[in-house]
Design an enzyme around this catalytic site. Structure first.
Site: not given
Ligand SMILES: Cc1cc2nc3c(=O)[nH]c(=O)nc-3n(C[C@H](O)[C@H](O)[C@H](O)COP(=O)(O)OP(=O)(O)OC[C@H]3O[C@@H](n4cnc5c(N)ncnc54)[C@H](O)[C@@H]3O)c2cc1C
Length: 178
Positions: A162
């Site tokens: 989220e």
């Molecule tokens: C169990 C589970 C359930 C999920 N359920 C859903 C769901 O129901 N619906 C849905 O849409 N998604 C869902 N997700 C996806 C989840 O929302 C994403 O994993 C999350 O938003 C982070 O995105 P990412 O994994 O691509 O991380 P990334 O965007 O690759 O981020 C990696 C790291 O970099 C940091 N980062 C990235 N951009 C910035 C920035 N601009 N400034 C500072 N730091 C930054 C992040 O905070 C994180 O620490 C789920 C994930 C899991 C593991």
């Protein structure tokens, strides 16, 4: 790591046709509508995280009444009592932030910043409180004999989905810059 009761997978809708009568809102407004849904989703996560932290606090408060070391219940050791006090303060603070955001939503007032504050505060509190609960149980906390190790695993995802807590800080700072 956690959330074992629900499957996690990726979904793709590349080139999927959508009839115009299926649009919710005006064309081109989709991202804005999706973002507004995230505000209430964050409130839900904040409420879940607060409940999780409360469960960890309840377990961590009950156990020190039973466990004795050096001839005293461990709750009577000040070092542990202060840890429990910090946990209680974190849970109460988390609850206050999401109730504040929820009241704004119920009254039709803007609550984007408050929803992000609630999500950030409650999920960071849940991570800390559940980790501290494991500490209160000592070695038993690390085993599956007690529920606190699961609480700790469940808390981690709440800081990630989220919108990660880094993104919540971004939203809050942008709201302040308006
Ligand atoms: C169990 C589970 C359930 C999920 N359920 C859903 C769901 O129901 N619906 C849905 O849409 N998604 C869902 N997700 C996806 C989840 O929302 C994403 O994993 C999350 O938003 C982070 O995105 P990412 O994994 O691509 O991380 P990334 O965007 O690759 O981020 C990696 C790291 O970099 C940091 N980062 C990235 N951009 C910035 C920035 N601009 N400034 C500072 N730091 C930054 C992040 O905070 C994180 O620490 C789920 C994930 C899991 C593991």
């Amino acid at each position: 790591m956690g959330l074992h009761a629900i499957p996690t997978t990726s979904a793709f809708w590349d080139d999927a046709p959508l009839a115009t009568d299926r649009l919710i809102g005006a064309e081109g407004q989709g991202l804005q509508i999706a973002f507004s849904a995230l505000d209430s989703g964050r409130l839900g996560v904040a409420a879940c995280a607060t409940g999780l932290a409360q469960a960890a606090l309840d377990a961590a408060t009950a156990y020190p009444h039973e466990r004795t070391t050096f001839g005293r219940r461990i709750i009577d050791h000040q070092g542990l009592g202060f840890l429990l006090a910090d946990m209680a303060a974190a849970v109460d603070s988390a609850r206050a932030t999401y109730v504040d955001a929820a009241r704004r939503r119920d009254h039709g007032r803007p609550y984007t910043r408050q929803a992000s504050v609630a999500k950030l505060t409650a999920t960071d509190a849940a991570m800390k409180v559940t980790t501290d609960a494991v500490q209160v149980f000592g070695g038993y906390g690390y085993t599956r004999d007690f529920p606190v190790e699961r609480y700790m695993r469940e808390a981690k995802i709440m800081q990630i989905f989220e919108g990660t807590n880094q993104i919540q800080r971004l939203i809050i700072s942008r709201q302040l810059a308006h």
